[in-house]
Design a protein around this motif. Structure first.
Motif, mmCIF file in Angstrom:
data_model
loop_
_atom_site.group_PDB
_atom_site.id
_atom_site.type_symbol
_atom_site.label_atom_id
_atom_site.label_comp_id
_atom_site.label_asym_id
_atom_site.label_seq_id
_atom_site.Cartn_x
_atom_site.Cartn_y
_atom_site.Cartn_z
ATOM 1 N N GLN A 161 2.039 1.306 -12.370
ATOM 2 C CA GLN A 161 2.004 0.525 -11.146
ATOM 3 C C GLN A 161 1.454 1.382 -10.007
ATOM 4 O O GLN A 161 1.351 2.604 -10.127
ATOM 5 N N VAL A 162 1.087 0.718 -8.919
ATOM 6 C CA VAL A 162 0.524 1.460 -7.793
ATOM 7 C C VAL A 162 1.632 2.187 -7.041
ATOM 8 O O VAL A 162 2.802 1.805 -7.095
ATOM 9 N N ASN A 163 1.245 3.219 -6.326
ATOM 10 C CA ASN A 163 2.197 4.063 -5.609
ATOM 11 C C ASN A 163 2.149 3.739 -4.123
ATOM 12 O O ASN A 163 1.081 3.767 -3.508
ATOM 13 N N ARG A 164 3.314 3.457 -3.538
ATOM 14 C CA ARG A 164 3.379 3.102 -2.107
ATOM 15 C C ARG A 164 3.501 4.314 -1.193
ATOM 16 O O ARG A 164 3.596 4.154 0.031
ATOM 17 N N ARG A 165 3.484 5.501 -1.752
ATOM 18 C CA ARG A 165 3.814 6.667 -0.917
ATOM 19 C C ARG A 165 2.796 6.946 0.180
ATOM 20 O O ARG A 165 3.093 7.677 1.121
ATOM 21 N N HIS A 166 1.595 6.368 0.066
ATOM 22 C CA HIS A 166 0.584 6.572 1.104
ATOM 23 C C HIS A 166 0.685 5.521 2.212
ATOM 24 O O HIS A 166 -0.155 5.516 3.113
ATOM 25 N N PHE A 167 1.695 4.666 2.141
ATOM 26 C CA PHE A 167 1.834 3.584 3.116
ATOM 27 C C PHE A 167 3.191 3.673 3.813
ATOM 28 O O PHE A 167 4.097 4.363 3.354
ATOM 29 N N SER A 168 3.315 2.965 4.922
ATOM 30 C CA SER A 168 4.524 3.054 5.740
ATOM 31 C C SER A 168 5.682 2.301 5.087
ATOM 32 O O SER A 168 5.474 1.461 4.194
ATOM 33 N N PRO A 169 6.916 2.537 5.548
ATOM 34 C CA PRO A 169 8.081 1.824 5.008
ATOM 35 C C PRO A 169 8.007 0.308 5.202
ATOM 36 O O PRO A 169 8.760 -0.430 4.555
ATOM 37 N N ALA A 170 7.104 -0.168 6.067
ATOM 38 C CA ALA A 170 6.993 -1.612 6.296
ATOM 39 C C ALA A 170 6.636 -2.356 5.011
ATOM 40 O O ALA A 170 6.947 -3.547 4.870
ATOM 41 N N LEU A 171 5.993 -1.660 4.058
ATOM 42 C CA LEU A 171 5.551 -2.314 2.831
ATOM 43 C C LEU A 171 6.471 -2.042 1.649
ATOM 44 O O LEU A 171 6.110 -2.312 0.502
ATOM 45 N N VAL A 172 7.675 -1.563 1.918
ATOM 46 C CA VAL A 172 8.585 -1.193 0.838
ATOM 47 C C VAL A 172 8.976 -2.393 -0.030
ATOM 48 O O VAL A 172 9.347 -2.241 -1.189
ATOM 49 N N THR A 173 8.885 -3.608 0.504
ATOM 50 C CA THR A 173 9.267 -4.795 -0.264
ATOM 51 C C THR A 173 8.115 -5.386 -1.063
ATOM 52 O O THR A 173 8.319 -6.328 -1.834
#
Length: 527
Positions: A161-173
């Motif tokens: 799956q893709v990694n969210r670590r390069h994005f802000s906590p706003a996209l955690v959901t």
């Protein structure tokens, strides 16, 4: 003043969107799964080993930079300043680029007939001649083959799956799986042409293009032309065009393993490491979800850099889940440096961003070493799939469909369906009588001598050893079983996406969260 979006909006919208019966059904094994798991009647099928290196990716001729367009309107500064750039600075209200580029020329105003006609691989004599000259078996354009390459990548990625670590906590959901469009079955047609198989996308030639496809060509022209040059392409100005000043596409032809692949080169800048790059026009979230209703969603604007809605960050995250894998493959096929993205609503452009291949690799694979090897392995596995089909149906036109059970990618093989296409409608047989074969491709990744059971990440220094063992097996199931399962796969292709009206209701929830008016169509869909 911008309306603040509630902090829990992303959670609420995502739960609503993921709780549909259709998504629940997609997680259950189907007859296709059972068929694939029990398909190995060919006991002679042996495991084979392939490595990412050595890997052939070599242009057939040097780059001719004199034939490649350059960015206009001061846009070239975006190439060397990381991150998104607003068209209009939200703090000062001043345009950061030539104001002329902001408003998008509408389809009814543009003379598309004056632009070069796109040639599918089976009509491209140049590609076929080059393939024969270099002793290559297959030829294709990037647009026709990258979706198929994505399928072989997902096979070896084992549900990565893709990694969210390069994005802000706003996209955690937000979901971390690749989108339905990336995971759905892919169909291509292998057309035999004078000793070469041309790979064409399996699309209805009469299929109506949506607004995003239509605007892509005219917007690319606007990004690289002065206002005076662009005006010659407006309807009514045909008399200003001459053969000398009309556009002529420029392509890179490359030998990539046993493929001769053609990549259109959109733009050039001498200071970029790899000199050339691709142009991408990216419609906003509601435009992408409902392109047929695009006029109802032009009021959705990008107003911030970060956030779950109306932000560059959300558009980038959706791009990562949907299109970036194919973008990275296209850049590699074209020997390019990256992609230049223009974000728009079909009515206006909100901003721009340059994504070098290294950035896309970091988001997709963690590093370019993994990206390079993933591309190489994907090409070699697709070649193995095509070799199995062409051995079964030599020197024939064949429709090839690649599928993996949705939701179960981490433990499912790739199914490769093949059916010959009659030379003329007169020769057509009833579907039940048409020959149909199923091959399944099982893979196992070996990393530094050990079997990989999860997502694979290679060290950036290139010291890791990665090989893929694979087996291509032919099913011996009855024609009736094969046909029923095949029709299920084709039905999944044709009916991919939310149920009728569901996307409109979801869109209206997004619009309400952004403080935009409700759509009449969404109201009707809820009745």
């Amino acid at each position: 003043m911008r309306r603040l979006i509630p902090a829990n909006t992303g959670v609420w919208l995502q739960r609503r969107w993921q709780s549909t019966p259709r998504r629940a059904r997609q997680q259950q094994p189907t007859a296709v799964t059972a068929l694939a798991e029990n398909a190995v009647s060919d006991i002679s099928a042996k495991w084979q080993k392939l490595a990412a290196t050595p890997f052939l990716n070599e242009a057939t001729e040097p780059l001719d930079v004199s034939r490649i367009p350059k960015l206009a309107h001061g846009l070239d500064k975006v190439l060397f300043r990381p991150g998104p750039h607003f068209m209009v600075d939200p703090l000062t209200g001043r345009s950061q680029f030539n104001k002329w580029i902001k408003d998008i020329c509408q389809p009814e105003e543009f003379n598309y007939d004056a632009q070069p006609e796109y040639k599918i691989a089976s009509d491209d004599v140049v590609s076929q001649q080059l393939a024969l000259q270099h002793g290559l078996k297959y030829t294709s354009s990037t647009s026709s083959i990258t979706a198929a390459l994505a399928k072989t990548y997902l096979l070896v990625a084992q549900g990565k799956q893709v990694n969210r670590r390069h994005f802000s906590p706003a996209l955690v959901t937000q979901p971390t799986r690749f989108t339905n469009g990336t995971r759905q079955p892919v169909s291509v047609i292998l057309r035999y042409r004078n000793g070469v198989y041309a790979v064409d996308s399996d699309k209805d030639p009469d299929e109506k293009w949506n607004i995003l496809q239509i605007l892509g060509k005219s917007m690319e022209k606007a990004l690289t032309a002065t206002p005076e040059e662009f005006d010659m392409y407006r309807k009514g100005n045909e008399h200003q065009l001459t053969p000398e000043n009309m556009d002529k596409d420029y392509h890179r032809y490359a030998k990539i393993e046993n493929f001769l692949l053609r990549a259109q080169i959109d733009c050039y800048h001498p200071k970029l490491p790899n000199k050339t790059f691709d142009l991408k026009t990216r419609g906003t979230l509601p435009i992408r979800m409902a392109p047929d209703e695009y006029l109802d969603n032009v009021d959705y604007k990008i107003t911030g850099k970060d956030g779950v809605l109306q932000s560059f960050e959300r558009e980038d995250y959706d791009m990562l889940r949907s299109a970036m894998l194919k973008y990275s493959f296209q850049v590699r096929i074209g020997g390019m440096d990256g992609v230049f993205v223009a974000y728009h609503s079909t009515a206006e452009i909100f901003g721009f961003q340059y994504l070098p291949l290294k950035t896309m690799d970091r988001w997709l694979f963690k590093n370019s070493v993994t990206g390079d090897q993933a591309f190489a392995v994907s090409v070699k596995l697709l070649q193995a799939a095509f070799d199995a089909v062409t051995k079964e149906f030599p020197e024939q036109d064949v429709r090839v469909t690649l599928a993996q059970e949705d939701g179960l990618e981490h433990r499912q093989p790739l199914t490769v369906w093949a059916e010959p296409i009659p030379e003329s409608p007169v020769d057509a047989q009833p579907a039940a009588a048409t020959p149909l074969t199923l091959h399944t491709i099982h893979t196992a990744s070996i990393h530094n001598g050990r079997l990989v059971t999860g997502a694979l990440h290679l060290l950036a220094d290139g010291t890791d050893d990665w090989a893929v063992e694979y087996r291509v097996s032919k099913s011996g199931k009855s024609p009736t079983e094969l046909r029923d399962a095949y029709l299920s796969v084709r039905d999944q292709m044709e009916n991919n996406g939310p149920a009728a009206g569901q996307h409109l209701r979801f869109l209206d929830e997004i619009r309400q969260a952004c403080g935009l008016r409700e759509h009449k169509k969404a109201v009707m869909a809820s009745l």
